[in-house]
Design an enzyme around this catalytic site. Structure first.
Site, PDB file in Angstrom:
ATOM      1  N   VAL A  18       8.356  36.621 -36.333  1.00 54.71           N
ATOM      2  CA  VAL A  18       9.158  37.882 -37.229  1.00 54.71           C
ATOM      3  C   VAL A  18       8.920  37.569 -38.686  1.00 54.71           C
ATOM      4  CG1 VAL A  18      11.176  36.490 -37.200  1.00 54.71           C
ATOM      5  CG2 VAL A  18      11.359  38.859 -37.319  1.00 54.71           C
ATOM      6  N   ASP A  19       8.639  36.205 -39.161  1.00 56.45           N
ATOM      7  CA  ASP A  19       8.378  35.880 -40.535  1.00 56.45           C
ATOM      8  C   ASP A  19       6.874  36.684 -40.894  1.00 56.45           C
ATOM      9  OD1 ASP A  19       8.298  34.660 -43.104  1.00 56.45           O
ATOM     10  OD2 ASP A  19       7.840  32.809 -42.077  1.00 56.45           O
ATOM     11  N   ASN A  60      10.207  29.491 -41.987  1.00 58.20           N
ATOM     12  CA  ASN A  60       9.866  28.068 -41.907  1.00 58.20           C
ATOM     13  C   ASN A  60      10.131  27.378 -43.322  1.00 58.20           C
ATOM     14  OD1 ASN A  60       7.554  28.274 -43.544  1.00 58.20           O
ATOM     15  ND2 ASN A  60       6.519  28.987 -41.812  1.00 58.20           N
TER      16      ASN A  60
HETATM   17  P1  ADP Z   1      11.207  30.986 -34.807  1.00 58.85           P
HETATM   18  O1  ADP Z   1      10.054  30.260 -35.441  1.00 58.85           O
HETATM   19  O2  ADP Z   1      12.448  30.839 -35.360  1.00 58.85           O
HETATM   20  O3  ADP Z   1      11.287  30.454 -33.491  1.00 58.85           O
HETATM   21  P2  ADP Z   1       9.840  33.464 -34.140  1.00 58.85           P
HETATM   22  O4  ADP Z   1       9.470  34.539 -35.132  1.00 58.85           O
HETATM   23  O5  ADP Z   1       8.626  32.763 -33.576  1.00 58.85           O
HETATM   24  O6  ADP Z   1      10.804  32.380 -35.019  1.00 58.85           O
HETATM   25  O7  ADP Z   1      10.668  34.022 -32.948  1.00 58.85           O
HETATM   26  C1  ADP Z   1      11.993  34.422 -32.834  1.00 58.85           C
HETATM   27  C2  ADP Z   1      12.281  35.479 -32.346  1.00 58.85           C
HETATM   28  O8  ADP Z   1      12.005  36.847 -33.136  1.00 58.85           O
HETATM   29  C3  ADP Z   1      11.592  35.710 -31.069  1.00 58.85           C
HETATM   30  O9  ADP Z   1      12.709  36.190 -30.205  1.00 58.85           O
HETATM   31  C4  ADP Z   1      10.703  36.754 -31.213  1.00 58.85           C
HETATM   32  O10 ADP Z   1      10.256  37.572 -30.180  1.00 58.85           O
HETATM   33  C5  ADP Z   1      11.266  37.429 -32.159  1.00 58.85           C
HETATM   34  N1  ADP Z   1      10.569  38.731 -33.133  1.00 58.85           N
HETATM   35  C6  ADP Z   1       9.256  38.525 -33.464  1.00 58.85           C
HETATM   36  N2  ADP Z   1       9.031  39.620 -34.328  1.00 58.85           N
HETATM   37  C7  ADP Z   1       9.925  40.518 -34.406  1.00 58.85           C
HETATM   38  C8  ADP Z   1      10.156  41.505 -35.015  1.00 58.85           C
HETATM   39  N3  ADP Z   1       9.308  42.032 -35.637  1.00 58.85           N
HETATM   40  N4  ADP Z   1      11.856  41.862 -35.025  1.00 58.85           N
HETATM   41  C9  ADP Z   1      12.749  41.351 -34.486  1.00 58.85           C
HETATM   42  N5  ADP Z   1      12.418  40.123 -33.783  1.00 58.85           N
HETATM   43  C10 ADP Z   1      11.062  39.610 -33.622  1.00 58.85           C
END
Ligand code: ADP
Length: 167
Positions: A32-33, A23
């Site tokens: 993922v963050d 963000n």
């Molecule tokens: P954004 O805020 O950009 O939407 P999110 O993290 O909420 O970011 O989601 C982006 C994508 O990353 C989603 O498809 C989510 O399922 C995925 N995600 C979450 N954790 C991981 C991980 N450890 N590795 C890869 N992808 C992930």
């Protein structure tokens, strides 16, 4: 350049760079963050604090610390607001600006998550073709393999369809 889809967790990827769907604060978050910050350790947050945030569609790079990846490229994708606020262009910018930073570090391998399709609610069926096309059209010099790391089945299916349609 080769594009490879994988099901799994991006924090486990042994690549030159992984991309974080961050963000604008760059101070960590959910999804993922959060996973990347937990796996990299607190020194990642310390480095991020010094970066002064990042605008949507732009990208900044840090070390990977405890991650298997050497670098983390942080890019805030757009939050979906109906599609008439430049969201597709901003998503494309996130992918392209991440690739530009990876090239500057002479990365040969890079892994992306599905930027913006989690908490930011960008529709997956629109996001996947943008991701694939932006990577395909990028004039890579050092990058040899781009991994899309799909965390769940529906994400993997959307990226598979987009990749097949682009061939
Ligand atoms: P954004 O805020 O950009 O939407 P999110 O993290 O909420 O970011 O989601 C982006 C994508 O990353 C989603 O498809 C989510 O399922 C995925 N995600 C979450 N954790 C991981 C991980 N450890 N590795 C890869 N992808 C992930």
């Amino acid at each position: 350049m080769e594009i490879t889809l994988v099901r799994g967790d991006i924090t486990q990827m042994k690549v030159d760079a992984i991309v974080n769907a961050a963000n604008c604060t760059l101070l960590g978050g959910g999804g993922v963050d959060g996973a990347i910050h937990r796996a990299a350790g607190r020194r990642l947050l310390e480095e991020c604090k010094a970066l002064g945030g990042c605008k949507t569609g732009e990208a900044k790079i840090t070390q990977g610390y405890r991650l298997p990846a050497t670098w983390v490229i942080h890019t805030p994708g757009p939050r979906w607001g109906g599609g008439s606020h430049g969201e597709p262009q901003l998503l494309e910018n996130s992918y392209r600006n991440s690739l530009i930073l990876a090239e500057e570090k002479k990365c040969r391998t890079i892994a992306f998550p599905s930027i913006s399709t989690g908490v930011y609610h960008f529709p997956l069926d629109l996001a996947a073709p943008i991701a694939i096309r932006t990577v395909r059209d990028f004039p890579a010099r050092f990058i040899e393999t781009v991994f899309f790391v799909c965390f769940d089945k529906k994400t993997f299916q959307a990226y598979s369809s987009a990749l097949n349609a682009s061939r």
